[in-house]
Design a protein around this motif. Structure first.
Motif, PDB file in Angstrom:
ATOM      1  N   VAL A 135      14.162  14.359  -0.639  1.00 36.14           N
ATOM      2  CA  VAL A 135      12.741  14.108  -2.141  1.00 36.14           C
ATOM      3  C   VAL A 135      12.539  13.917  -2.862  1.00 36.14           C
ATOM      4  N   LEU A 136      13.360  12.334  -2.345  1.00 33.62           N
ATOM      5  CA  LEU A 136      11.760  11.133  -3.197  1.00 33.62           C
ATOM      6  C   LEU A 136      10.778  10.609  -2.155  1.00 33.62           C
ATOM      7  N   HIS A 137      11.357  10.696  -0.835  1.00 34.57           N
ATOM      8  CA  HIS A 137      10.007  10.869   0.447  1.00 34.57           C
ATOM      9  C   HIS A 137       8.947  12.188  -0.560  1.00 34.57           C
ATOM     10  N   GLY A 138       9.159  13.191  -0.494  1.00 35.41           N
ATOM     11  CA  GLY A 138       8.797  14.113  -0.955  1.00 35.41           C
ATOM     12  C   GLY A 138       7.660  14.084  -1.868  1.00 35.41           C
ATOM     13  N   LEU A 139       8.023  13.375  -3.449  1.00 33.84           N
ATOM     14  CA  LEU A 139       7.117  13.537  -4.534  1.00 33.84           C
ATOM     15  C   LEU A 139       6.209  11.845  -4.658  1.00 33.84           C
ATOM     16  N   SER A 140       6.781  11.177  -3.508  1.00 37.24           N
ATOM     17  CA  SER A 140       5.671  10.440  -3.053  1.00 37.24           C
ATOM     18  C   SER A 140       4.504  10.710  -1.859  1.00 37.24           C
ATOM     19  N   GLY A 141       4.680  11.827  -1.455  1.00 39.21           N
ATOM     20  CA  GLY A 141       3.044  12.657  -1.231  1.00 39.21           C
ATOM     21  C   GLY A 141       2.628  13.618  -2.715  1.00 39.21           C
ATOM     22  N   LEU A 142       2.882  13.272  -3.376  1.00 41.08           N
ATOM     23  CA  LEU A 142       2.117  14.706  -4.018  1.00 41.08           C
ATOM     24  C   LEU A 142       1.166  13.728  -4.578  1.00 41.08           C
ATOM     25  N   PRO A 143      -0.017  14.345  -4.516  1.00 32.04           N
ATOM     26  CA  PRO A 143      -1.640  14.601  -4.312  1.00 32.04           C
ATOM     27  C   PRO A 143      -1.599  13.295  -5.571  1.00 32.04           C
ATOM     28  N   GLU A 144      -0.866  13.424  -7.088  1.00 34.49           N
ATOM     29  CA  GLU A 144      -1.332  12.928  -7.963  1.00 34.49           C
ATOM     30  C   GLU A 144      -0.738  11.395  -7.947  1.00 34.49           C
ATOM     31  N   ALA A 145       0.048  11.211  -7.014  1.00 35.77           N
ATOM     32  CA  ALA A 145       0.644   9.691  -6.280  1.00 35.77           C
ATOM     33  C   ALA A 145      -0.068   8.334  -5.576  1.00 35.77           C
ATOM     34  N   ALA A 146      -1.239   9.856  -5.240  1.00 31.65           N
ATOM     35  CA  ALA A 146      -2.192   8.510  -4.675  1.00 31.65           C
ATOM     36  C   ALA A 146      -2.485   7.816  -5.231  1.00 31.65           C
ATOM     37  N   GLU A 147      -2.846   7.945  -6.465  1.00 38.06           N
ATOM     38  CA  GLU A 147      -3.706   7.680  -7.922  1.00 38.06           C
ATOM     39  C   GLU A 147      -2.749   6.381  -8.547  1.00 38.06           C
ATOM     40  N   ALA A 148      -1.471   6.457  -8.299  1.00 40.57           N
ATOM     41  CA  ALA A 148      -0.746   6.161  -9.343  1.00 40.57           C
ATOM     42  C   ALA A 148       0.101   4.766  -8.305  1.00 40.57           C
ATOM     43  N   ARG A 149       0.379   3.734  -9.176  1.00 40.15           N
ATOM     44  CA  ARG A 149       1.584   2.967  -8.345  1.00 40.15           C
ATOM     45  C   ARG A 149       2.286   3.066  -7.835  1.00 40.15           C
TER      46      ARG A 149
END
Length: 868
Positions: free
Chosen positions: A38-52
């Protein structure tokens, strides 16, 4: 990730990553449920690409992440392992979140130092602006386990393997994945429940549960060992009785085991292992003497239950070394399972027991017949055949017991394994051994020999066996024996077009007082349904099939139910219900791969679907190559239909010599049997092949023989097959100009069907294959077809030579056709002779089969003889 996508917290979390608000998601799940995924999937969200983005694993001595303003995705794993310093830092971040913080904290609830509080006591003071959610992970259901198995094993994943995989793993994704990783390395064409058992306990699971057990005080481990020996969740009192602990000491040990996550409360008030395989890992590490004592106490505890679970009692008594008590419990468990229709359970228990060489002869004589009966009604395994084959060779068994085992072994060999010759030998030997000592069993063996669908014997011979069986049944007082005779009498009457067939079927004891009577009634209904379909009475056949399937399911007659599912495939083919039919056939073949007799109908239908699409290679592949038995072991209607299909393929390629050879061989086999309705799928193509090969006289004789053989019979599927265009049935004059052929026509009425069949003259379905009936068709006073002598084996063997030669010729023709079709390139699909009767089946554009009743067949699904 499907559950994550449906979660109410996902939208606020994505909004926080865009800089609006702050969110905390507590990801809760026991070991192996997929928290890290689940954590790995959240890191792949499009919004996460622009976040730290920061992934921080507690207890791993990692440097603390930077807590700075701005959009940030903080992913914290293994919070249950956090040190006091790590928990304190994390509490500070969550009590003072900033705009744009999206945090996800994953943990195992069973390993928290303070129950229900991921970051310990006191509870975190979450500020009002922080949106807090909890996401609880659950174990997979059986459907999700099936999808995972299909992704890894493909068609090797059988239903029984999936069921065992789910039961053993508890649906825990990591355990499922580890087991599938082991099973993937297997080399067999199918993965079975036995393969899942042989995979053992995954290393990850074993080390987890053994580590938790070892962490307990030595005096507390006994309660965990007791749970492992029981192998199922149990109440506190039972668990402590097996452990041999007094209530006060046992309560303290159970609380310690629960606190240390060595055990869990699987359901309210019942304690054990959430993953059943974990019990195996612990049980294997219990010292031998202690383990035997635990099993002995478990057996005593379980005998106090009502009803007594005798199968489990037998397991514990056997493991405790109590041989006599074990065998008594096995017998009680098998009898109870048979009485309740749980035949597969009885089969497994008896197989395991009889495989032990030390079982005394007197117990073998009592247990082996139970195994044989259950295997005939249920679904045997290869071990069943091996055990019974060894049993009938045991000179220590009484002759009548050996005859009883021979009877059931013969039924299995013929009905399920597909070894007809061996099955018939065992049945005939059973008649001799049982004789007048066991007249009820002798009658059942004769009933089995009375089934006409097998290529051995003649119609007259089958009727003689049935007459003798009926005499023995009438002379005795066994309702079950009379039910067996009634079932075969009814199905034989339907197969032969007897006007009394409907009355005989209606009289079957579907509500009989004894389970054996109902089993025979289910078998009779399903056999009659199959016979009705082959004769063209489709609507009546569908009604019988539905009733038979329902009864089979209610009484646990697994074999009858599964073979009837094969008949359902045939019905849907003839009815034009083709959507998804090919996939269903392929699944059925995969599920019944160890029983080619049962899979035969699916081979037939799948081959003919390929034929209608002009895919000659696949048609031959399914009709002849995929485990299809030889013609001498093939059910006669299927053998004739297969021959008709292969003749058509040869005619399309102008291979007249091969077509004519197979036509003559198949025709001889049907003529020897004497049931001419079974030539409905063969007659037009056989006559055409012989005529085009230049033997017009033989073609005329075949036409006349066919018409005369049908006189007086109720056979809608065959009655219209009487005209050859050009020239009519009596006007065959050799190869017609331009490659003349039979023109099939016909419609039928089956509810919900694409209407390719027209009602027959009886108004109950069935249509004509030829353009129209020939006026003034020849009639014959003799009903039932060709001559034949039956009865005693000696006379049957004297007449067997011509039949065997005909079958041998048919086998050579089948193999020759197969080789020729594979060697010679086929024409474009459009070269298939067009046939009216329905819209194109799909690309390539080829019309529905010229035989609306479904010519062709690839395997010999055997008639259900004495038992389902």
């Amino acid at each position: 990730m499907a559950a994550v996508r449906r979660s109410p917290w996902l939208a606020p979390l994505r909004q926080a990553l865009r800089g609006s608000g702050s969110v905390l998601v507590l990801v809760e799940g026991s070991a192996g449920l997929g928290k890290s995924r689940v954590l790995h999937g959240l890191s792949g969200l499009p919004e996460a690409a622009e976040a730290r983005r920061t992934l921080w694993r507690c207890g791993a001595a990692q440097e603390r992440p930077e807590a700075a303003p701005g959009p940030a995705l903080l992913l914290v794993d293994d919070a249950h392992r956090a040190t006091p310093q790590e928990r304190e830092w994390l509490r500070g971040v969550l009590e003072r979140p900033w705009e744009g913080l999206a945090a996800a904290v994953a943990y195992r609830p069973e390993e928290l130092t303070t129950g229900g509080l991921p970051l310990g006591a006191p509870a975190v003071s979450y500020p009002p602006g922080l949106a807090v959610f909890r996401h609880r992970l659950r174990a997979w259901g059986v459907d999700r386990v099936r999808r995972a198995a299909s992704e890894v094993l493909g068609e090797r994943a059988t239903h029984e393997a999936v069921a065992r995989l789910y039961a053993s793993s508890g649906g825990v994704p990591q355990v499922v994945a580890d087991l599938l990783g082991t099973l993937r390395a297997g080399s067999g064409p199918r993965c079975t429940a036995a393969d899942v058992d042989a995979a053992g306990v995954p290393v990850r699971l074993a080390e987890l549960v053994l580590g938790r057990t070892e962490a307990l005080a030595a005096g507390d481990r006994t309660v965990v060992w007791a749970a492992a020996v029981l192998g199922e969740p149990a109440g506190r009192d039972e668990l402590l009785s097996v452990a041999g602990m007094d209530p006060e000491r046992g309560r303290a040990a159970l609380l310690a085991a629960l606190a240390g996550a060595a055990l869990s409360e699987v359901s309210r008030g019942r304690y054990g292992f959430a993953v059943p395989l974990a019990a195996t890992a612990v049980r294997e590490r219990v010292p031998g003497p202690v383990r035997e004592e635990l099993h002995g106490r478990a057996a005593r505890v379980l005998t106090r239950r009502r009803p007594v679970p005798w199968a489990e009692v037998a397991r514990h008594r056997g493991a405790a070394g109590r041989r006599k008590g074990w065998l008594k419990a096995v017998e009680k468990a098998a009898l109870a399972a048979v009485e309740e229709g749980r035949h597969q359970e009885a089969i497994g228990l008896l197989e395991r027991t009889l495989a032990v060489r030390e079982v005394p002869a007197r117990y073998r004589a009592r247990l082996a017949p139970l195994l044989a009966r259950s295997a005939v009604v249920g679904l045997r395994s290869d071990q069943t055949v091996e055990v019974l084959t060894q049993a009938v060779r045991d000179p220590g068994l009484p002759v009548d017991v050996r005859g009883q085992l021979r009877l059931d072994l013969g039924l299995m060999l013929a009905n399920q394994v597909g070894d007809l010759a061996a099955g018939m030998r065992e049945l005939e030997a059973a008649v001799d051994e049982l004789g007048e000592v066991r007249p009820v069993l002798t009658s059942r063996a004769m009933v089995a020999l009375a089934m006409p669908e097998w290529p051995t014997g003649t119609l007259a011979g089958h009727r003689e066996w049935l007459r003798r069986a009926a005499g023995l049944a009438r002379a005795g007082d066994s309702e079950v024996a009379r039910a067996a005779v009634a079932a075969n009498h009814a199905s034989l009457a339907v197969a032969c077009g007897d006007p009394q067939a409907r009355e005989l079927v209606a009289a079957l004891p579907v509500d009989g007082p004894r389970a054996g009577c109902r089993e025979h009634a289910a078998r009779g209904l399903c056999n009659a349904a199959d016979a009705a379909l082959w004769r063209g009475s489709y609507q009546w056949g569908e009604e019988l099939l539905s009733t038979g399937l329902d009864l089979s399911a209610r009484i646990g007659a697994s074999y009858t139910e599964q073979t009837a599912q094969g008949t359902r495939l045939l019905l849907d083919w003839w009815a034009g219900r083709w959507a998804g039919l090919g996939e269903r056939c392929e699944r059925f073949v995969a599920d019944t791969a160890d029983m080619p007799v049962v899979a035969a109908d699916a081979h037939l239908v799948r081959g003919m679907l390929a034929f209608t699409q002009g895919d000659w290679t696949q048609a031959v592949h399914w009709l002849t190559a995929l485990g299809a038995p030889a013609p001498e072991c093939t059910r006669m209607p299927l053998a004739a239909a297969t021959a008709g299909a292969l003749i058509r393929l040869a005619l399309v390629r102008d291979d007249l010599a091969t077509a004519a050879e197979q036509a003559r061989a198949a025709w001889t086999a049907v003529a020897d049997k004497g049931i001419w309705a079974w030539a409905a799928e063969l007659a037009p193509w056989a006559v055409e092949a012989v005529a085009r090969a230049g033997d017009a006289a033989a073609a005329r004789r075949m036409t006349t023989q066919f018409v005369q053989g049908l006189a007086g019979q109720d056979a809608p599927s065959a009655r219209g097959r009487r005209r050859l265009e050009p020239g009519g049935a009596g006007g065959v004059r050799g190869p017609p100009p331009g490659g003349g052929r039979f023109v099939p026509r016909g419609r039928g009425r089956i509810p919900g069907a694409v209407p390719p069949l027209r009602p027959g003259p009886d108004g109950r379905g069935g249509g004509t294959l030829f353009a129209r009936p020939r006026r003034g068709a020849l009639r014959c006073a003799r009903r039932g077809g060709g001559p034949g002598r039956g009865g005693r084996r000696r006379r049957g063997r004297r007449r067997a030579g011509p039949r065997r030669r005909g079958l041998a010729a048919l086998r050579r023709a089948v193999h020759g056709t197969r080789r020729g079709l594979r060697r010679r390139p086929g024409p474009h699909p459009a070269a298939l002779p067009p046939a009216p009767g329905g819209p194109p089946a799909g690309p390539p554009r080829v019309r529905r089969p010229a035989l609306p009743q479904g010519a062709g067949g690839g395997g010999a699904r055997g008639p259900r003889t004495d038992e389902p």
